[in-house]
Design a protein around this motif. Structure first.
Motif, PDB file in Angstrom:
ATOM      1  N   ALA A   1      37.765  37.156  41.177  1.00  0.00           N
ATOM      2  CA  ALA A   1      38.171  36.837  39.804  1.00  0.00           C
ATOM      3  C   ALA A   1      37.169  37.330  38.776  1.00  0.00           C
ATOM      4  O   ALA A   1      37.536  37.537  37.610  1.00  0.00           O
ATOM      5  N   ALA A   2      35.905  37.517  39.163  1.00  0.00           N
ATOM      6  CA  ALA A   2      34.871  37.898  38.187  1.00  0.00           C
ATOM      7  C   ALA A   2      35.154  39.254  37.545  1.00  0.00           C
ATOM      8  O   ALA A   2      35.223  39.349  36.312  1.00  0.00           O
ATOM      9  N   PRO A   3      35.332  40.347  38.303  1.00  0.00           N
ATOM     10  CA  PRO A   3      35.667  41.616  37.647  1.00  0.00           C
ATOM     11  C   PRO A   3      37.050  41.609  37.017  1.00  0.00           C
ATOM     12  O   PRO A   3      37.280  42.298  36.014  1.00  0.00           O
ATOM     13  N   LEU A   4      37.958  40.820  37.589  1.00  0.00           N
ATOM     14  CA  LEU A   4      39.285  40.702  36.989  1.00  0.00           C
ATOM     15  C   LEU A   4      39.188  40.047  35.613  1.00  0.00           C
ATOM     16  O   LEU A   4      39.786  40.522  34.636  1.00  0.00           O
ATOM     17  N   GLY A   5      38.402  38.984  35.517  1.00  0.00           N
ATOM     18  CA  GLY A   5      38.197  38.338  34.227  1.00  0.00           C
ATOM     19  C   GLY A   5      37.498  39.248  33.243  1.00  0.00           C
ATOM     20  O   GLY A   5      37.841  39.274  32.054  1.00  0.00           O
ATOM     21  N   LEU A   6      36.507  40.003  33.732  1.00  0.00           N
ATOM     22  CA  LEU A   6      35.833  40.972  32.872  1.00  0.00           C
ATOM     23  C   LEU A   6      36.827  41.975  32.306  1.00  0.00           C
ATOM     24  O   LEU A   6      36.761  42.334  31.115  1.00  0.00           O
ATOM     25  N   ALA A   7      37.758  42.429  33.122  1.00  0.00           N
ATOM     26  CA  ALA A   7      38.765  43.392  32.667  1.00  0.00           C
ATOM     27  C   ALA A   7      39.603  42.810  31.532  1.00  0.00           C
ATOM     28  O   ALA A   7      39.900  43.504  30.541  1.00  0.00           O
ATOM     29  N   PHE A   8      39.978  41.532  31.633  1.00  0.00           N
ATOM     30  CA  PHE A   8      40.761  40.912  30.566  1.00  0.00           C
ATOM     31  C   PHE A   8      39.936  40.793  29.282  1.00  0.00           C
ATOM     32  O   PHE A   8      40.459  40.992  28.181  1.00  0.00           O
ATOM     33  N   ASN A   9      38.654  40.466  29.410  1.00  0.00           N
ATOM     34  CA  ASN A   9      37.811  40.384  28.217  1.00  0.00           C
ATOM     35  C   ASN A   9      37.596  41.751  27.585  1.00  0.00           C
ATOM     36  O   ASN A   9      37.580  41.881  26.352  1.00  0.00           O
ATOM     37  N   VAL A  10      37.415  42.785  28.395  1.00  0.00           N
ATOM     38  CA  VAL A  10      37.267  44.137  27.852  1.00  0.00           C
ATOM     39  C   VAL A  10      38.557  44.571  27.163  1.00  0.00           C
ATOM     40  O   VAL A  10      38.523  45.172  26.075  1.00  0.00           O
ATOM     41  N   ALA A  11      39.698  44.278  27.769  1.00  0.00           N
ATOM     42  CA  ALA A  11      40.980  44.629  27.159  1.00  0.00           C
ATOM     43  C   ALA A  11      41.139  43.957  25.803  1.00  0.00           C
ATOM     44  O   ALA A  11      41.583  44.580  24.824  1.00  0.00           O
ATOM     45  N   THR A  12      40.771  42.686  25.712  1.00  0.00           N
ATOM     46  CA  THR A  12      40.885  41.976  24.440  1.00  0.00           C
ATOM     47  C   THR A  12      39.910  42.532  23.415  1.00  0.00           C
ATOM     48  O   THR A  12      40.253  42.676  22.227  1.00  0.00           O
ATOM     49  N   ALA A  13      38.694  42.867  23.852  1.00  0.00           N
ATOM     50  CA  ALA A  13      37.727  43.462  22.936  1.00  0.00           C
ATOM     51  C   ALA A  13      38.238  44.788  22.384  1.00  0.00           C
ATOM     52  O   ALA A  13      38.091  45.082  21.180  1.00  0.00           O
ATOM     53  N   LEU A  14      38.837  45.606  23.238  1.00  0.00           N
ATOM     54  CA  LEU A  14      39.395  46.883  22.782  1.00  0.00           C
ATOM     55  C   LEU A  14      40.547  46.659  21.805  1.00  0.00           C
ATOM     56  O   LEU A  14      40.693  47.383  20.814  1.00  0.00           O
ATOM     57  N   LYS A  15      41.372  45.672  22.088  1.00  0.00           N
ATOM     58  CA  LYS A  15      42.489  45.357  21.194  1.00  0.00           C
ATOM     59  C   LYS A  15      41.984  44.895  19.833  1.00  0.00           C
ATOM     60  O   LYS A  15      42.486  45.339  18.782  1.00  0.00           O
ATOM     61  N   VAL A  16      40.982  44.025  19.824  1.00  0.00           N
ATOM     62  CA  VAL A  16      40.440  43.532  18.555  1.00  0.00           C
ATOM     63  C   VAL A  16      39.762  44.657  17.797  1.00  0.00           C
ATOM     64  O   VAL A  16      39.892  44.763  16.570  1.00  0.00           O
ATOM     65  N   ALA A  17      39.040  45.523  18.507  1.00  0.00           N
ATOM     66  CA  ALA A  17      38.405  46.666  17.847  1.00  0.00           C
ATOM     67  C   ALA A  17      39.455  47.561  17.193  1.00  0.00           C
ATOM     68  O   ALA A  17      39.267  48.060  16.076  1.00  0.00           O
ATOM     69  N   GLU A  18      40.556  47.779  17.877  1.00  0.00           N
ATOM     70  CA  GLU A  18      41.641  48.580  17.303  1.00  0.00           C
ATOM     71  C   GLU A  18      42.209  47.918  16.059  1.00  0.00           C
ATOM     72  O   GLU A  18      42.437  48.575  15.037  1.00  0.00           O
ATOM     73  N   MET A  19      42.421  46.598  16.127  1.00  0.00           N
ATOM     74  CA  MET A  19      42.939  45.870  14.973  1.00  0.00           C
ATOM     75  C   MET A  19      41.976  45.946  13.788  1.00  0.00           C
ATOM     76  O   MET A  19      42.406  46.017  12.632  1.00  0.00           O
ATOM     77  N   ALA A  20      40.679  45.916  14.077  1.00  0.00           N
ATOM     78  CA  ALA A  20      39.667  45.906  13.028  1.00  0.00           C
ATOM     79  C   ALA A  20      39.317  47.306  12.535  1.00  0.00           C
ATOM     80  O   ALA A  20      38.509  47.452  11.609  1.00  0.00           O
ATOM     81  N   GLY A  21      39.890  48.340  13.146  1.00  0.00           N
ATOM     82  CA  GLY A  21      39.578  49.701  12.750  1.00  0.00           C
ATOM     83  C   GLY A  21      38.187  50.139  13.164  1.00  0.00           C
ATOM     84  O   GLY A  21      37.558  50.965  12.478  1.00  0.00           O
ATOM     85  N   ILE A  22      37.684  49.601  14.268  1.00  0.00           N
ATOM     86  CA  ILE A  22      36.356  49.947  14.766  1.00  0.00           C
ATOM     87  C   ILE A  22      36.478  51.055  15.805  1.00  0.00           C
ATOM     88  O   ILE A  22      37.260  50.944  16.756  1.00  0.00           O
ATOM     89  N   GLU A  23      35.719  52.115  15.644  1.00  0.00           N
ATOM     90  CA  GLU A  23      35.765  53.214  16.584  1.00  0.00           C
ATOM     91  C   GLU A  23      35.107  52.835  17.899  1.00  0.00           C
ATOM     92  O   GLU A  23      34.059  52.193  17.923  1.00  0.00           O
ATOM     93  N   THR A  24      35.725  53.214  18.993  1.00  0.00           N
ATOM     94  CA  THR A  24      35.183  52.959  20.319  1.00  0.00           C
ATOM     95  C   THR A  24      34.903  54.267  21.026  1.00  0.00           C
ATOM     96  O   THR A  24      35.435  55.315  20.643  1.00  0.00           O
ATOM     97  N   VAL A  25      34.057  54.196  22.047  1.00  0.00           N
ATOM     98  CA  VAL A  25      33.697  55.387  22.810  1.00  0.00           C
ATOM     99  C   VAL A  25      34.196  55.226  24.237  1.00  0.00           C
ATOM    100  O   VAL A  25      34.428  54.107  24.714  1.00  0.00           O
ATOM    101  N   GLU A  26      34.321  56.347  24.922  1.00  0.00           N
ATOM    102  CA  GLU A  26      34.757  56.318  26.320  1.00  0.00           C
ATOM    103  C   GLU A  26      33.588  55.930  27.227  1.00  0.00           C
ATOM    104  O   GLU A  26      32.451  56.186  26.901  1.00  0.00           O
TER     105      GLU A  26
END
Length: 269
Positions: free
Chosen positions: A244-269
């Protein structure tokens, strides 16, 4: 941390979010030690889950830090249990010093965790210790506020059980309106009140209800195999925490990417 870009962000198609998470997850895997630690800290629940049979069906909205207990409900008896998305409502007999220690430890872990995720997706690098130093006080205070708010919301249910439905609905609404708060706090280096206002504005502007509900559905699907493993004996419960640990991390990263997109924050690969 990063500030909103000057121009409008070009949102990626929704079906690329899984790919975006998958491309970043390998270098973020050390952060999975945080949800592993928070899961194993509930040692009695680990033991009880491993000794019980059946499975849990648990849906978790993108509110905070995911770990084993976002997918598995600690048993209150045998058989199948269904848990609400924002956690157990059973009162815990925690003494004030123990609760205070939990707030400090959990807040510090969250500061390093969310600060590192924010740095990784916006700069490609992260420093867990530096994130703790930078965000530690804010996350400890936020954790204390959330604990106090939950107590104020749900403790009256002990005296007035008919209010249960209203309390559940209120928690769901607040969860949706403010779920970007911890991510905005780290992504834009804001104070707690400023992050909450920014989160509320982002939800009003972008109305991410589909994402919010989709996360709950996917976590519910994931909870079935994870909980079956968790109920397969004490070793299975520990193995489920590891899975569950990496699975939970994946959900948190997905949410962070979604919020960054909503906020207009540029992300890197």
């Amino acid at each position: 941390m990063s500030q909103p870009s000057s121009g409008p962000a070009a949102p990626d198609p929704p079906d690329t979010l899984v790919e975006r998470v998958a491309s970043r997850l390998p270098r973020l895997l050390p952060l999975a030690l945080v949800p592993l630690a928070t899961a194993l800290l509930r040692a009695w629940d680990i033991v009880a889950t491993g000794r019980s049979t059946g499975f849990s069906l648990r849906a978790s909205f993108p509110v905070y830090r995911y770990d084993l207990w976002s997918f598995v409900d600690a048993p209150r008896g045998g058989g199948v249990t269904v848990s609400l998305p924002f956690g157990s409502l059973d009162p815990l007999p925690l003494l004030v010093p123990v609760l205070g220690a939990y707030v400090v430890v959990s807040g510090a872990l969250s500061a390093g965790y969310f600060g590192s995720v924010a740095a990784a997706i916006t700069t490609g690098r992260y420093d867990f210790a530096a994130a703790v130093r930078r965000f530690g006080v804010r996350f400890v205070l936020l954790e204390a506020f959330v604990v106090a708010a939950l107590g104020a919301l749900f403790l009256p249910l002990l005296l007035f059980p008919p209010l249960f439905v209203a309390a559940v609905l209120a928690a769901l609404v607040v969860s949706y309106l403010y779920f970007p708060t911890v991510y905005v706090l780290a992504l834009e280096d804001r104070g707690i009140a400023s992050a909450a206002r920014r989160a509320r504005a982002l939800v009003d502007d972008h109305r991410p209800l589909g994402f919010f509900l989709a996360v709950a559905v996917v976590t519910a699907v994931c909870s079935v195999p994870v909980s079956l493993l968790a109920h397969a004996g004490p070793g299975g419960a520990v193995a489920a925490a590891v899975v569950a640990a990496p699975l939970g991390l994946a959900f948190n990263v997905a949410t962070a990417l979604k919020v960054a997109e909503m906020a207009g924050i540029e992300t890197v690969e």
